[in-house]
Design an enzyme around this catalytic site. Structure first.
Site, mmCIF file in Angstrom:
data_model
loop_
_atom_site.group_PDB
_atom_site.id
_atom_site.type_symbol
_atom_site.label_atom_id
_atom_site.label_comp_id
_atom_site.label_asym_id
_atom_site.label_seq_id
_atom_site.Cartn_x
_atom_site.Cartn_y
_atom_site.Cartn_z
ATOM 1 N N HIS A 243 0.835 -1.207 0.000
ATOM 2 C CA HIS A 243 0.000 0.000 0.000
ATOM 3 C C HIS A 243 0.871 1.259 0.000
ATOM 4 C CE1 HIS A 243 -2.663 -2.895 2.412
ATOM 5 N NE2 HIS A 243 -3.430 -2.590 1.390
ATOM 6 N N ASP B 276 -3.296 -7.430 -7.515
ATOM 7 C CA ASP B 276 -4.685 -7.805 -7.784
ATOM 8 C C ASP B 276 -4.937 -7.554 -9.269
ATOM 9 O OD1 ASP B 276 -5.986 -8.205 -4.905
ATOM 10 O OD2 ASP B 276 -4.537 -6.589 -4.811
ATOM 11 N N VAL C 54 4.674 -5.597 -4.442
ATOM 12 C CA VAL C 54 5.751 -5.527 -3.448
ATOM 13 C C VAL C 54 5.770 -6.856 -2.689
ATOM 14 C CG1 VAL C 54 6.625 -4.317 -1.412
ATOM 15 C CG2 VAL C 54 5.526 -3.034 -3.253
ATOM 16 N N SER D 159 0.453 -8.931 1.703
ATOM 17 C CA SER D 159 -1.001 -8.925 1.739
ATOM 18 C C SER D 159 -1.433 -8.769 3.187
ATOM 19 C CB SER D 159 -1.537 -10.257 1.198
ATOM 20 O OG SER D 159 -2.893 -10.427 1.557
ATOM 21 N N SER D 160 -2.517 -8.040 3.407
ATOM 22 C CA SER D 160 -3.036 -7.924 4.775
ATOM 23 C C SER D 160 -3.397 -9.308 5.307
ATOM 24 C CB SER D 160 -4.274 -7.025 4.791
ATOM 25 O OG SER D 160 -3.984 -5.799 4.163
ATOM 26 N N ARG D 161 -3.806 -10.199 4.406
ATOM 27 C CA ARG D 161 -4.217 -11.550 4.833
ATOM 28 C C ARG D 161 -3.047 -12.420 5.268
ATOM 29 N NH1 ARG D 161 -8.486 -10.779 0.640
ATOM 30 N NH2 ARG D 161 -10.456 -10.859 1.758
HETATM 31 P P1 AMP Z 1 -6.335 -3.956 -0.249
HETATM 32 O O1 AMP Z 1 -6.195 -3.149 0.995
HETATM 33 O O2 AMP Z 1 -5.822 -5.360 -0.128
HETATM 34 O O3 AMP Z 1 -7.704 -3.851 -0.868
HETATM 35 O O4 AMP Z 1 -5.349 -3.290 -1.316
HETATM 36 C C1 AMP Z 1 -5.410 -1.928 -1.620
HETATM 37 C C2 AMP Z 1 -4.544 -1.659 -2.815
HETATM 38 O O5 AMP Z 1 -3.203 -2.049 -2.544
HETATM 39 C C3 AMP Z 1 -4.980 -2.454 -4.057
HETATM 40 O O6 AMP Z 1 -4.843 -1.640 -5.204
HETATM 41 C C4 AMP Z 1 -4.010 -3.598 -4.070
HETATM 42 O O7 AMP Z 1 -3.792 -4.135 -5.364
HETATM 43 C C5 AMP Z 1 -2.749 -2.931 -3.555
HETATM 44 N N1 AMP Z 1 -1.838 -3.925 -3.012
HETATM 45 C C6 AMP Z 1 -2.119 -4.895 -2.095
HETATM 46 N N2 AMP Z 1 -1.035 -5.673 -1.877
HETATM 47 C C7 AMP Z 1 -0.056 -5.180 -2.681
HETATM 48 C C8 AMP Z 1 1.314 -5.552 -2.921
HETATM 49 N N3 AMP Z 1 1.880 -6.577 -2.299
HETATM 50 N N4 AMP Z 1 2.023 -4.826 -3.803
HETATM 51 C C9 AMP Z 1 1.457 -3.773 -4.462
HETATM 52 N N5 AMP Z 1 0.188 -3.372 -4.279
HETATM 53 C C10 AMP Z 1 -0.561 -4.067 -3.401
#
Ligand code: AMP
Length: 286
Positions: A41, A154, A180, A189-191
């Site tokens: 993020h 994603d 990243v 990933s948050s997960r």
């Molecule tokens: P999320 O909070 O998971 O919905 O992600 C918010 C944004 O961050 C989305 O555009 C995701 O694609 C991006 N994002 C999540 N994980 C990554 C990562 N590892 N590298 C780059 N962007 C990410």
């Protein structure tokens, strides 16, 4: 500590602020997120920071993109920490609405795409992209950004957002940032927070399967079915893994391809224990 940040919980307040900024001739970039921020993020936020006068980050765990039995209730949250990270990267505004604020009680209008959601993640998550397309459109109408940034991690999501921006003539530039990864290759990933120590080791298999495929391709193996089978064997050799899908597809239509004789994207979703993880890699023939 970073610079001060305005936390805005209300749609009307956010709209008024964006109108005011635009009247002053300021440009706005936004990074929509579900919070529990990590370096993936933050990398998007830094890119966004350099592209516009004002950086708006949104944090909203969007209920409509979770299906029944998915992890909406368990989704990790830490607003205090997120807030301080947003400050550190120099975000100006944190849009942080409640679910009631976003959807009210009689919400009934959704955005659905006709083709792109019927591939990859959309097969096992049938309402997911309808929820994503709807919330992103709403956020665009509330934040009114000139530019919005999304992660390549994603892949299907950013492809769908580009399509909806094109189809609905939204005057917003969509930028995607590279995935990243942790130092061992696991996509952030948050997960990942759900994973036990042993599951964390198994989770590495997603990236390993992608790298293995790229190596096979470099050695001249171009048959998608063979590459997918080989990736599946690698993944299933790790404990606690279940494959949702592994696909090699056209980067634009997301339709599966038989032979990698042109640029393709390999995407996969794997459950490690109960945690569903996704990753992808662009593949180009020699
Ligand atoms: P999320 O909070 O998971 O919905 O992600 C918010 C944004 O961050 C989305 O555009 C995701 O694609 C991006 N994002 C999540 N994980 C990554 C990562 N590892 N590298 C780059 N962007 C990410």
């Amino acid at each position: 500590m970073g610079v001060p940040i305005d936390i805005i919980p209300l749609k009307t307040e956010m709209q008024a602020r964006s109108n005011h900024l635009k009247n002053q001739g300021k440009t706005i970039a936004c990074v929509p997120t579900m919070g529990y921020l990590h370096e993936g993020h933050l990398s998007l936020m830094r890119m966004a920071r350099s592209m516009a006068d004002t950086l708006v980050v949104s944090i909203f765990v969007n209920p409509t993109q979770f299906g029944p039995g998915e992890d909406l209730g368990a989704y990790p949250r830490d607003f205090e920490r997120d807030q301080s990270l947003c400050r550190k990267v120099g975000a100006d505004i944190l849009f942080y609405p409640s679910a009631t604020e976003m959807y009210g009680s009689r919400f009934q209008t959704f955005i659905s795409l006709e083709q792109l959601p019927f591939h990859l993640c959309g097969i096992s998550r049938p309402v997911h992209f309808r929820g994503v397309a709807t919330i992103v459109t709403k956020l665009f109408n509330i934040i009114k950004p000139h530019t919005a940034l999304f992660g390549q991690k994603d892949y299907q999501q950013v492809r769908i957002i580009r399509q909806l921006v094109q189809d609905l003539d939204l005057d917003i530039q969509i930028i995607s940032g590279p995935t990243v990864r942790e130092s061992d290759g696991l996509a952030m990933s948050s997960r990942n927070a759900y994973l036990s120590t042993s599951q964390r080791l198994s989770a590495l298999t997603l990236y390993q399967a992608l790298c293995q495929t790229r190596n096979h391709l470099e050695n001249g193996l171009t048959d998608a079915k063979t590459l997918i089978q080989s990736a599946a064997s690698l993944i299933l050799s790790f404990p606690e893994t279940t494959i949702d899908y592994i696909a090699i597809c056209d980067p634009d239509t997301l339709e599966e391809i038989q032979t990698i004789d042109r640029p393709a994207v390999m995407a996969l979703a794997v459950k490690v224990g109960k945690t569903r993880l996704i990753d992808n890699m662009m593949l180009s023939p020699q």
